[in-house]
Design a protein around this motif. Structure first.
Motif, PDB file in Angstrom:
ATOM      1  N   TRP A  99       0.847  -1.190   0.000  1.00  0.00           N
ATOM      2  CA  TRP A  99       0.000   0.000   0.000  1.00  0.00           C
ATOM      3  C   TRP A  99       0.878   1.233   0.000  1.00  0.00           C
ATOM      4  CZ3 TRP A  99      -2.102   2.305   5.047  1.00  0.00           C
ATOM      5  CH2 TRP A  99      -2.953   3.373   4.780  1.00  0.00           C
ATOM      6  N   ALA A 100       0.787   2.053  -1.023  1.00  0.00           N
ATOM      7  CA  ALA A 100       1.548   3.302  -1.089  1.00  0.00           C
ATOM      8  C   ALA A 100       0.762   4.360  -0.337  1.00  0.00           C
ATOM      9  CB  ALA A 100       1.771   3.717  -2.537  1.00  0.00           C
ATOM     10  N   GLN A 101       1.292   4.790   0.784  1.00  0.00           N
ATOM     11  CA  GLN A 101       0.588   5.768   1.603  1.00  0.00           C
ATOM     12  C   GLN A 101       1.216   7.142   1.477  1.00  0.00           C
ATOM     13  OE1 GLN A 101       1.275   4.983   5.889  1.00  0.00           O
ATOM     14  NE2 GLN A 101       2.461   3.244   5.184  1.00  0.00           N
ATOM     15  N   GLN A 102       0.461   8.151   1.880  1.00  0.00           N
ATOM     16  CA  GLN A 102       0.974   9.512   1.840  1.00  0.00           C
ATOM     17  C   GLN A 102       2.017   9.696   2.936  1.00  0.00           C
ATOM     18  OE1 GLN A 102      -2.340  12.161   2.268  1.00  0.00           O
ATOM     19  NE2 GLN A 102      -3.138  11.714   0.240  1.00  0.00           N
ATOM     20  N   ALA A 103       2.996  10.535   2.653  1.00  0.00           N
ATOM     21  CA  ALA A 103       3.997  10.864   3.667  1.00  0.00           C
ATOM     22  C   ALA A 103       3.328  11.589   4.815  1.00  0.00           C
ATOM     23  CB  ALA A 103       5.093  11.744   3.063  1.00  0.00           C
ATOM     24  N   GLY A 104       3.800  11.351   6.000  1.00  0.00           N
ATOM     25  CA  GLY A 104       3.258  12.012   7.174  1.00  0.00           C
ATOM     26  C   GLY A 104       3.764  11.343   8.428  1.00  0.00           C
ATOM     27  N   PRO A 105       3.340  11.843   9.567  1.00  0.00           N
ATOM     28  CA  PRO A 105       3.841  11.311  10.825  1.00  0.00           C
ATOM     29  C   PRO A 105       3.327   9.908  11.121  1.00  0.00           C
ATOM     30  CG  PRO A 105       2.105  12.898  11.224  1.00  0.00           C
ATOM     31  CD  PRO A 105       2.384  12.928   9.749  1.00  0.00           C
ATOM     32  N   THR A 106       4.150   9.115  11.771  1.00  0.00           N
ATOM     33  CA  THR A 106       3.761   7.808  12.280  1.00  0.00           C
ATOM     34  C   THR A 106       4.126   7.778  13.748  1.00  0.00           C
ATOM     35  OG1 THR A 106       4.142   6.713  10.166  1.00  0.00           O
ATOM     36  CG2 THR A 106       4.148   5.316  12.114  1.00  0.00           C
ATOM     37  N   VAL A 107       3.152   7.514  14.595  1.00  0.00           N
ATOM     38  CA  VAL A 107       3.403   7.408  16.031  1.00  0.00           C
ATOM     39  C   VAL A 107       3.682   5.946  16.346  1.00  0.00           C
ATOM     40  CG1 VAL A 107       2.422   7.730  18.328  1.00  0.00           C
ATOM     41  CG2 VAL A 107       1.924   9.381  16.510  1.00  0.00           C
ATOM     42  N   PHE A 108       4.760   5.693  17.045  1.00  0.00           N
ATOM     43  CA  PHE A 108       5.103   4.346  17.498  1.00  0.00           C
ATOM     44  C   PHE A 108       5.155   4.434  19.014  1.00  0.00           C
ATOM     45  CE2 PHE A 108       7.956   0.899  18.618  1.00  0.00           C
ATOM     46  CZ  PHE A 108       7.515  -0.133  17.798  1.00  0.00           C
ATOM     47  N   ALA A 109       4.146   3.905  19.705  1.00  0.00           N
ATOM     48  CA  ALA A 109       4.037   4.146  21.139  1.00  0.00           C
ATOM     49  C   ALA A 109       3.550   2.912  21.891  1.00  0.00           C
ATOM     50  CB  ALA A 109       3.084   5.313  21.396  1.00  0.00           C
ATOM     51  N   PRO A 110       4.420   2.276  22.667  1.00  0.00           N
ATOM     52  CA  PRO A 110       3.947   1.213  23.561  1.00  0.00           C
ATOM     53  C   PRO A 110       3.016   1.810  24.622  1.00  0.00           C
ATOM     54  CG  PRO A 110       6.330   1.136  23.303  1.00  0.00           C
ATOM     55  CD  PRO A 110       5.879   2.429  22.707  1.00  0.00           C
ATOM     56  N   PHE A 111       1.952   1.112  24.941  1.00  0.00           N
ATOM     57  CA  PHE A 111       1.005   1.531  25.974  1.00  0.00           C
ATOM     58  C   PHE A 111       1.179   0.630  27.194  1.00  0.00           C
ATOM     59  CE2 PHE A 111      -0.795   3.851  22.612  1.00  0.00           C
ATOM     60  CZ  PHE A 111      -1.827   4.663  23.075  1.00  0.00           C
ATOM     61  N   ALA A 112       0.877   1.157  28.353  1.00  0.00           N
ATOM     62  CA  ALA A 112       0.892   0.347  29.574  1.00  0.00           C
ATOM     63  C   ALA A 112      -0.101  -0.799  29.425  1.00  0.00           C
ATOM     64  CB  ALA A 112       0.529   1.205  30.783  1.00  0.00           C
ATOM     65  N   ARG A 113       0.231  -1.958  29.929  1.00  0.00           N
ATOM     66  CA  ARG A 113      -0.639  -3.125  29.804  1.00  0.00           C
ATOM     67  C   ARG A 113      -2.045  -2.834  30.334  1.00  0.00           C
ATOM     68  NH1 ARG A 113       0.449  -7.521  27.757  1.00  0.00           N
ATOM     69  NH2 ARG A 113       2.692  -7.339  28.000  1.00  0.00           N
ATOM     70  N   GLU A 114      -2.160  -2.025  31.371  1.00  0.00           N
ATOM     71  CA  GLU A 114      -3.479  -1.748  31.958  1.00  0.00           C
ATOM     72  C   GLU A 114      -4.211  -0.575  31.290  1.00  0.00           C
ATOM     73  OE1 GLU A 114      -0.152   0.111  34.129  1.00  0.00           O
ATOM     74  OE2 GLU A 114      -0.642  -1.977  33.842  1.00  0.00           O
ATOM     75  N   SER A 115      -3.676  -0.010  30.215  1.00  0.00           N
ATOM     76  CA  SER A 115      -4.321   1.099  29.513  1.00  0.00           C
ATOM     77  C   SER A 115      -5.701   0.677  29.007  1.00  0.00           C
ATOM     78  CB  SER A 115      -3.468   1.533  28.318  1.00  0.00           C
ATOM     79  OG  SER A 115      -4.175   2.455  27.524  1.00  0.00           O
ATOM     80  N   ASP A 116      -6.658   1.601  29.065  1.00  0.00           N
ATOM     81  CA  ASP A 116      -7.981   1.321  28.516  1.00  0.00           C
ATOM     82  C   ASP A 116      -8.210   2.073  27.200  1.00  0.00           C
ATOM     83  OD1 ASP A 116      -8.298   3.920  29.388  1.00  0.00           O
ATOM     84  OD2 ASP A 116     -10.066   3.514  30.613  1.00  0.00           O
ATOM     85  N   TYR A 117      -7.126   2.537  26.569  1.00  0.00           N
ATOM     86  CA  TYR A 117      -7.254   3.288  25.320  1.00  0.00           C
ATOM     87  C   TYR A 117      -7.791   2.417  24.183  1.00  0.00           C
ATOM     88  CZ  TYR A 117      -6.375   6.871  21.849  1.00  0.00           C
ATOM     89  OH  TYR A 117      -6.536   7.812  20.870  1.00  0.00           O
ATOM     90  N   PHE A 118      -7.473   1.132  24.204  1.00  0.00           N
ATOM     91  CA  PHE A 118      -8.069   0.178  23.275  1.00  0.00           C
ATOM     92  C   PHE A 118      -8.320  -1.117  24.045  1.00  0.00           C
ATOM     93  CE2 PHE A 118      -3.487   0.140  22.495  1.00  0.00           C
ATOM     94  CZ  PHE A 118      -3.151  -1.209  22.499  1.00  0.00           C
ATOM     95  N   PRO A 119      -9.114  -2.057  23.496  1.00  0.00           N
ATOM     96  CA  PRO A 119      -9.542  -3.229  24.263  1.00  0.00           C
ATOM     97  C   PRO A 119      -8.381  -3.998  24.900  1.00  0.00           C
ATOM     98  CG  PRO A 119     -10.730  -3.112  22.190  1.00  0.00           C
ATOM     99  CD  PRO A 119      -9.658  -2.054  22.132  1.00  0.00           C
TER     100      PRO A 119
END
Length: 121
Positions: free
Chosen positions: A37-57
Motif C-alpha cells: 500500500w503506497a501511503q501519503q507521507a506524514g507522521p507515524t506514532v510508534f508508542a507502547p502503551f501500559a498493559r493496563e491502559s484502557d485506550y483500546f480493548p
C-alpha cells in the motif's frame, strides 16, 4: 549508525484474510492489490502503551491507527454502510481529531485526522 527509517509493514492473523483485506480496501481505501500500500507521507506514532491502559480493548495487544484526510466525511460514509465509529469530545485535541472502531474480526482501528499545521510552520 544504521537505524529504522519507517514502518515497513503491519502483519496480523485473520480468520479470513481475503475477506478482511476486502473490508480494509472498501471502507478505508487500503488497496493491497499491488502487493504493498503506497501511503501519503506524514507522521507515524510508534508508542507502547501500559498493559493496563484502557485506550483500546484489553484483550488486544495492538491497535492500528490510520491517518485520514477528512474524518467527518469518512465517519459519515462508514455510518451509511452500517459501520459504527466511536468518537468522544476529548478526542478532538491539539494533535487532531480521532474516531475508533473494530474491524470485522474485532481488531481495534483508530482513525486520526491530524491537526492542520499552525500558520508559518
Amino acid at each position: 549508525m544504521a537505524r529504522a527509517v519507517g514502518i515497513g509493514g503491519l502483519f496480523f492473523r485473520s480468520d479470513n484474510p481475503e475477506k478482511l483485506g476486502d473490508w480494509y480496501r472498501t471502507y478505508l481505501g487500503v488497496d493491497l492489490s499491488a502487493g504493498a500500500w503506497a501511503q501519503q507521507a506524514g507522521p507515524t506514532v510508534f508508542a507502547p502503551f501500559a498493559r493496563e491502559s484502557d485506550y483500546f480493548p484489553s484483550d488486544r495487544q495492538w491497535m492500528v491507527n490510520f491517518r485520514v484526510n477528512d474524518l467527518t466525511t469518512l465517519i459519515a460514509a462508514l455510518t451509511e454502510a452500517g459501520i459504527e465509529v466511536e468518537t468522544r469530545l476529548d478526542w478532538d485535541s491539539e494533535i487532531g481529531r480521532f474516531g475508533q472502531r473494530g474491524d470485522p474480526e474485532g481488531n481495534p482501528v483508530e482513525l486520526w485526522e491530524p491537526a492542520a499545521p499552525a500558520k508559518g510552520e
